[in-house]
Design an enzyme around this catalytic site. Structure first.
Site, PDB file in Angstrom:
ATOM      1  N   ARG A  62       7.039   1.407   1.657  1.00  0.00           N
ATOM      2  CA  ARG A  62       6.786   0.243   2.514  1.00  0.00           C
ATOM      3  C   ARG A  62       5.942   0.591   3.732  1.00  0.00           C
ATOM      4  O   ARG A  62       5.050  -0.169   4.104  1.00  0.00           O
ATOM      5  CB  ARG A  62       8.117  -0.363   2.974  1.00  0.00           C
ATOM      6  CG  ARG A  62       7.962  -1.522   3.952  1.00  0.00           C
ATOM      7  CD  ARG A  62       9.303  -2.154   4.303  1.00  0.00           C
ATOM      8  NE  ARG A  62       9.172  -3.155   5.355  1.00  0.00           N
ATOM      9  CZ  ARG A  62      10.187  -3.864   5.848  1.00  0.00           C
ATOM     10  NH1 ARG A  62      11.418  -3.701   5.361  1.00  0.00           N
ATOM     11  NH2 ARG A  62       9.978  -4.752   6.820  1.00  0.00           N
ATOM     12  N   PHE A  63       6.193   1.752   4.340  1.00  0.00           N
ATOM     13  CA  PHE A  63       5.564   2.077   5.611  1.00  0.00           C
ATOM     14  C   PHE A  63       4.508   3.175   5.455  1.00  0.00           C
ATOM     15  O   PHE A  63       4.762   4.203   4.826  1.00  0.00           O
ATOM     16  CB  PHE A  63       6.611   2.535   6.627  1.00  0.00           C
ATOM     17  CG  PHE A  63       7.628   1.479   6.966  1.00  0.00           C
ATOM     18  CD1 PHE A  63       7.320   0.466   7.863  1.00  0.00           C
ATOM     19  CD2 PHE A  63       8.882   1.499   6.383  1.00  0.00           C
ATOM     20  CE1 PHE A  63       8.258  -0.517   8.171  1.00  0.00           C
ATOM     21  CE2 PHE A  63       9.827   0.532   6.691  1.00  0.00           C
ATOM     22  CZ  PHE A  63       9.517  -0.483   7.590  1.00  0.00           C
ATOM     23  N   PRO A 297       3.370   7.117  -4.266  1.00  0.00           N
ATOM     24  CA  PRO A 297       4.090   6.696  -3.063  1.00  0.00           C
ATOM     25  C   PRO A 297       4.220   7.758  -1.981  1.00  0.00           C
ATOM     26  O   PRO A 297       4.509   7.428  -0.832  1.00  0.00           O
ATOM     27  CB  PRO A 297       5.473   6.309  -3.598  1.00  0.00           C
ATOM     28  CG  PRO A 297       5.616   7.088  -4.866  1.00  0.00           C
ATOM     29  CD  PRO A 297       4.244   7.150  -5.452  1.00  0.00           C
ATOM     30  N   PHE A 298       4.006   9.049  -2.320  1.00  0.00           N
ATOM     31  CA  PHE A 298       4.100  10.112  -1.320  1.00  0.00           C
ATOM     32  C   PHE A 298       2.739  10.779  -1.117  1.00  0.00           C
ATOM     33  O   PHE A 298       2.631  11.995  -0.987  1.00  0.00           O
ATOM     34  CB  PHE A 298       5.176  11.128  -1.716  1.00  0.00           C
ATOM     35  CG  PHE A 298       6.553  10.532  -1.700  1.00  0.00           C
ATOM     36  CD1 PHE A 298       7.250  10.404  -0.509  1.00  0.00           C
ATOM     37  CD2 PHE A 298       7.138  10.057  -2.861  1.00  0.00           C
ATOM     38  CE1 PHE A 298       8.518   9.819  -0.485  1.00  0.00           C
ATOM     39  CE2 PHE A 298       8.402   9.477  -2.852  1.00  0.00           C
ATOM     40  CZ  PHE A 298       9.094   9.356  -1.657  1.00  0.00           C
ATOM     41  N   SER A 299       1.710   9.944  -1.080  1.00  0.00           N
ATOM     42  CA  SER A 299       0.381  10.458  -0.787  1.00  0.00           C
ATOM     43  C   SER A 299       0.307  10.908   0.676  1.00  0.00           C
ATOM     44  O   SER A 299       1.022  10.381   1.541  1.00  0.00           O
ATOM     45  CB  SER A 299      -0.677   9.389  -1.061  1.00  0.00           C
ATOM     46  OG  SER A 299      -0.692   9.032  -2.429  1.00  0.00           O
ATOM     47  N   GLU A 315       6.532  12.339  -5.995  1.00  0.00           N
ATOM     48  CA  GLU A 315       7.909  12.855  -5.970  1.00  0.00           C
ATOM     49  C   GLU A 315       8.451  13.038  -4.559  1.00  0.00           C
ATOM     50  O   GLU A 315       7.876  13.747  -3.731  1.00  0.00           O
ATOM     51  CB  GLU A 315       7.990  14.196  -6.708  1.00  0.00           C
ATOM     52  CG  GLU A 315       9.399  14.754  -6.801  1.00  0.00           C
ATOM     53  CD  GLU A 315       9.517  15.949  -7.732  1.00  0.00           C
ATOM     54  OE1 GLU A 315      10.641  16.445  -7.897  1.00  0.00           O
ATOM     55  OE2 GLU A 315       8.486  16.388  -8.288  1.00  0.00           O
ATOM     56  N   LYS A 331      11.406  15.544 -13.660  1.00  0.00           N
ATOM     57  CA  LYS A 331      11.345  16.555 -14.722  1.00  0.00           C
ATOM     58  C   LYS A 331      11.267  15.812 -16.049  1.00  0.00           C
ATOM     59  O   LYS A 331      12.214  15.176 -16.480  1.00  0.00           O
ATOM     60  CB  LYS A 331      12.555  17.490 -14.676  1.00  0.00           C
ATOM     61  CG  LYS A 331      12.424  18.729 -15.524  1.00  0.00           C
ATOM     62  CD  LYS A 331      11.189  19.552 -15.180  1.00  0.00           C
ATOM     63  CE  LYS A 331      11.177  20.084 -13.771  1.00  0.00           C
ATOM     64  NZ  LYS A 331       9.977  20.919 -13.524  1.00  0.00           N
TER      65      LYS A 331
END
Length: 516
Positions: A62-63, A297-299, A315, A331
């Site tokens: 979201r942020f 999402p964790f760029s 991840e 995994k």
């Protein structure tokens, strides 16, 4: 550091997308583009960092967060930890390992502010605090490991800064928030009194004299300045990507792992190969295309003096929010297909694959053990096991492990004790890491490390840096690997590594086609 002692609170100033678009002298375009354009104002400044959901809603994305001009920094490499004071432009060695040094010298400067935030902004993450990266080899500060693999990097093993200002985008509401610990109500690269500007009848070009990054003011000496390049040319590869292992060599290394598995040394080892190419031009441009293509999402993008990290990771490693710990190990992987039927078959193949489920369960057990060291007894649970998450290049098998952080532990205690993540080492972890150092030709640096933040209220989130590119000395390094177990087939494992970079290497190579 006396100026930090004078800080008494954190201020938060909301901005609409219209405000930001006016500052950038652009049309009121999509919010995601607006935030990238905003970060581009500081993207070439040393120690600037972007934490980017890249349009993904996976993992409750979201942020988006950007921070720049840290006041204090911890840098660790080759067994030495260094505290850098950007205000006085001085540095000194400290005895603590990097996570502990970050807690003691950075976080403790703002921990006393925990109860000062206005309740209407309490839902926002981070605000101000610590952010940075811990490379895979930061684990050497905590475990005695062999040193056979070649260390040919300038980028340190660990780098984190204390950021006293940030901009946060709430992608759900479209509101941008400027957060500051020095009482200011707008970023230092906005024009004076920008937040009070009346936009009625004003053309965007009248709001700022220049959007050049070279005009960003900096009170933090050389560490806040743009790097030394005079201009930022179009990105291009000057050589193709090449692996540090041939397919035959990779399969030979897997045969050696099979011997270790048979002998009982361990029951899973994560083995990777490294791909390297030379490049020229602006790496920020390359990141923007990678994040648009992958929507992970964790760029993250982190520009350090020695090198730049561009991560498009799907991840989560560890998060802590309101005392609740969560980790989401990946995994199990299958390729995506444009044909809908083939794509569904690939996903179903993964969901029903006993080998992948077994691998996933091994890592879930390892992580349950890792987080239990800093969680209240009896609170560690597995609310989701073997869930399917689909990304642009691959399908993944993902599980979720949660717990309640023990009252005597901090999020950085938790991160240090579980580092590096079990999903990218194997199990038992230390023996797997020894085998990795023996069989992988080069050290990993940022690959399989973590980009993380911990706000001054001790909310934390962190990634596992898979699908990550390191740019330094006009070279790009990216990696791909997989968990090897007794029934792994070498040709399949090798192909899986290629699947994992199928939305990285071709995307970067495509720049050359556009520049011809």
């Amino acid at each position: 550091m006396s100026f930090i002692a004078d800080i008494t609170g954190v201020s938060v100033t909301p901005f609409t997308q219209q405000h930001i678009a006016h500052f950038l002298s652009v049309d009121n375009t999509a919010a995601s583009t607006t935030f990238l354009n905003l970060f581009s104002q500081v993207a070439h400044c040393e120690w600037s960092i972007l934490l980017d959901t890249a349009g993904s809603k996976q993992s409750d994305g979201r942020f988006n967060i950007m921070a720049w001009n840290p006041s204090l920094m911890i840098r660790a490499a080759k067994g030495q930890t260094e505290l850098i004071d950007a205000i006085s432009n001085t540095s000194r060695k400290v005895k603590e390992a990097p996570f502990e040094a970050t807690e003691k010298y950075l976080h403790k400067q703002v921990a006393h502010l925990a109860d000062t935030i206005d309740s209407q902004f309490a839902h926002l993450p981070f605000l101000i605090g610590v952010a940075g990266m811990a490379g895979y080899d930061a684990g050497r500060f905590y475990e005695s490991l062999p040193s056979k693999a070649i260390d040919d990097y300038d980028t340190p093993d660990f780098a984190a800064g204390l950021y006293l200002q940030s901009i946060i985008e709430d992608t759900k509401t479209g509101v941008f928030y400027y957060c500051s610990a020095n009482g200011s109500t707008q970023p230092d690269f906005f024009q004076p009194d920008f937040s009070k500007t009346d936009f009625t009848g004003t053309h965007p070009s009248e709001l700022v004299e220049s959007n050049s990054v070279n005009q960003i003011s900096s009170e933090h000496g050389e560490y806040g300045n743009p790097d030394k390049r005079e201009n930022y040319n179009d990105f291009t590869l000057t050589t193709p990507f090449a692996s540090n292992l041939t397919k035959e060599e990779y399969c030979q290394r897997l045969a050696k792992i099979h011997e270790y598995l048979t002998a009982g040394d361990c029951y899973q080892v994560n083995m990777a190969q490294r791909f390297t190419a030379q490049f020229s031009g602006d790496f920020w441009t390359a990141y923007c295309r990678l994040r648009d293509t992958n929507q992970a999402p964790f760029s993250a993008y982190f520009h350090l003096p020695e090198g730049t990290i561009a991560s498009i990771s799907p991840e989560r490693f560890l998060s802590v929010k309101n005392g609740i710990v969560e980790t989401k190990p990946i995994k199990g992987t299958r390729p995506r297909f444009t044909d809908k039927q083939r794509d569904e078959e690939s996903a179903n193949s993964l969901l029903n694959a006993e080998k992948d489920r077994s691998e996933n369960l091994m890592i879930v057990d390892l992580l349950r053990n890792d987080i239990s060291k800093h969680c209240t007894p009896g609170t560690v649970n597995v609310p989701a096991l073997f869930a399917l998450e689909s990304y642009e290049a691959v399908h993944h098998l993902v599980s979720t492990v949660t717990g309640k952080l023990a009252s005597e532990s901090t999020p950085l205690d938790l991160l240090a004790s579980a580092f590096p993540g079990g999903s990218i080492t194997g199990a038992p972890k230390i023996r797997a890491m020894e085998i990795i150092d023996e069989l992988e030709s080069h050290r990993r640096n940022i690959y399989c490390g973590s980009v993380f933040y911990m706000g001054y209220r001790e909310d934390m989130d962190s990634s596992i840096c898979i699908r990550t590119v390191l740019a330094e000395n006009n070279k790009l390094h990216c990696w791909a690997g997989g968990g090897i177990v007794l029934d792994s087939q070498a040709p399949d494992e090798y192909q899986e590594t290629l699947d994992k970079v199928s939305k990285i290497i071709p995307v970067l190579a495509a720049f050359n086609e556009g520049n011809e």
